[in-house]
Scaffold this motif. Structure first.
Motif, mmCIF file in Angstrom:
data_model
loop_
_atom_site.group_PDB
_atom_site.id
_atom_site.type_symbol
_atom_site.label_atom_id
_atom_site.label_comp_id
_atom_site.label_asym_id
_atom_site.label_seq_id
_atom_site.Cartn_x
_atom_site.Cartn_y
_atom_site.Cartn_z
ATOM 1 N N HIS A 81 0.759 -1.275 0.188
ATOM 2 C CA HIS A 81 -0.018 0.110 0.101
ATOM 3 C C HIS A 81 0.848 1.375 -0.053
ATOM 4 O O HIS A 81 2.029 1.319 0.534
ATOM 5 N N ALA A 82 0.441 2.321 -0.550
ATOM 6 C CA ALA A 82 0.924 3.653 -0.460
ATOM 7 C C ALA A 82 1.134 4.236 0.889
ATOM 8 O O ALA A 82 -0.020 4.070 1.728
ATOM 9 N N VAL A 83 2.198 4.767 1.190
ATOM 10 C CA VAL A 83 2.217 5.577 2.384
ATOM 11 C C VAL A 83 2.614 7.125 2.134
ATOM 12 O O VAL A 83 3.278 7.280 1.301
ATOM 13 N N ASP A 84 2.355 7.801 3.055
ATOM 14 C CA ASP A 84 2.710 9.294 2.991
ATOM 15 C C ASP A 84 4.301 9.420 3.094
ATOM 16 O O ASP A 84 4.967 8.824 3.900
ATOM 17 N N ASP A 85 4.929 10.411 2.234
ATOM 18 C CA ASP A 85 6.321 10.513 2.357
ATOM 19 C C ASP A 85 6.373 12.155 2.646
ATOM 20 O O ASP A 85 5.908 12.860 1.904
ATOM 21 N N PRO A 86 7.246 12.607 3.514
ATOM 22 C CA PRO A 86 7.211 14.103 3.844
ATOM 23 C C PRO A 86 7.819 14.904 2.705
ATOM 24 O O PRO A 86 7.596 16.056 2.358
ATOM 25 N N ASP A 87 8.522 14.045 1.795
ATOM 26 C CA ASP A 87 9.257 14.992 0.818
ATOM 27 C C ASP A 87 8.399 14.705 -0.572
ATOM 28 O O ASP A 87 8.752 15.004 -1.498
ATOM 29 N N GLY A 88 7.151 14.065 -0.416
ATOM 30 C CA GLY A 88 6.295 13.857 -1.619
ATOM 31 C C GLY A 88 6.641 12.764 -2.641
ATOM 32 O O GLY A 88 6.168 12.810 -3.945
ATOM 33 N N ARG A 89 7.595 11.949 -2.212
ATOM 34 C CA ARG A 89 7.969 10.941 -3.277
ATOM 35 C C ARG A 89 7.057 9.739 -3.148
ATOM 36 O O ARG A 89 6.273 9.584 -2.257
ATOM 37 N N PRO A 90 7.020 9.050 -4.276
ATOM 38 C CA PRO A 90 6.135 7.843 -4.267
ATOM 39 C C PRO A 90 6.774 6.710 -3.307
ATOM 40 O O PRO A 90 7.755 6.331 -3.668
ATOM 41 N N VAL A 91 6.017 6.291 -2.236
ATOM 42 C CA VAL A 91 6.601 5.270 -1.232
ATOM 43 C C VAL A 91 5.374 4.257 -1.290
ATOM 44 O O VAL A 91 4.263 4.604 -1.012
ATOM 45 N N PHE A 92 5.974 3.029 -1.188
ATOM 46 C CA PHE A 92 5.034 1.922 -0.968
ATOM 47 C C PHE A 92 5.509 1.141 -0.008
ATOM 48 O O PHE A 92 6.839 0.879 0.139
ATOM 49 N N GLU A 93 4.739 0.646 1.180
ATOM 50 C CA GLU A 93 5.084 -0.482 2.119
ATOM 51 C C GLU A 93 4.788 -1.783 1.812
ATOM 52 O O GLU A 93 3.364 -2.025 1.312
ATOM 53 N N GLU A 94 5.751 -2.688 1.537
ATOM 54 C CA GLU A 94 5.496 -4.015 1.220
ATOM 55 C C GLU A 94 5.241 -4.863 2.510
ATOM 56 O O GLU A 94 5.959 -4.814 3.264
ATOM 57 N N ILE A 95 4.418 -5.641 2.554
ATOM 58 C CA ILE A 95 4.262 -6.591 3.739
ATOM 59 C C ILE A 95 4.407 -8.070 3.178
ATOM 60 O O ILE A 95 3.751 -8.540 2.371
ATOM 61 N N GLY A 96 5.554 -8.752 3.526
ATOM 62 C CA GLY A 96 5.894 -9.814 3.037
ATOM 63 C C GLY A 96 4.805 -10.979 3.558
ATOM 64 O O GLY A 96 4.236 -10.733 4.703
#
Length: 159
Positions: free
Chosen positions: A36-51
């Protein structure tokens, strides 16, 4: 190390859509239970993977060049510093996919386990195998081809 994959079809745009649908990857990649996508303070696209094992990794997209290349780096991991770069190129009527993984594991014991017990190709191999299956090419084979001088360098081809 890197792994490459040759495939007679589909064309790069179709491959790009599947491999960059990060939140859809758990439906075809058994190593992931959720993305799922997560917020990034720098506005970059960040996703968290749960294995599938419950381990969480955040990956920030550092290069986005559709439909050719995407590079993502693991952030906030105390054991591992790594990046994954996927490149898609036209190859005849289909595509050539190159997966380059660079990883540095700071803990010597964890590094030994990763290389000696699990093997450096385990995760990239499974990812490419799952991607080939998702794209309807279950007959493809992953082959490793050495590109560099160290054990962490090399390439593999899925045919």
């Amino acid at each position: 190390f890197s792994m490459s994959w040759f495939r007679p079809s589909p064309r790069p745009a179709a491959v790009w859509r599947v491999m960059t649908d990060f939140e859809g990857q758990p439906s075809w990649n058994a190593a992931l239970s959720e993305v799922h996508a997560v917020d990034d303070p720098d506005g970059r696209p960040v996703f968290e993977e749960i294995g599938a094992d419950g381990k969480r990794k955040k990956l920030v997209t550092t290069l986005w060049d559709p439909p050719r290349q995407v590079t993502r780096e693991v952030v906030e991991d105390r054991w591992e510093s790594s990046s994954r770069s996927l490149r898609v190129e036209p190859d005849g009527l289909g595509s050539r996919i190159t997966l380059r993984v660079r990883s540095e594991i700071s803990n010597p014991m964890m590094r030994w386990v990763a290389v000696s017990v699990l093997g450096p190709d385990l995760t990239p191999h499974h990812y490419l195998r799952a991607l080939a299956d998702q794209l309807g090419d279950p007959q493809s084979q992953v082959e490793r081809i050495n590109e560099g001088a160290s054990a962490e360098d090399g390439a593999a081809t899925v045919r």
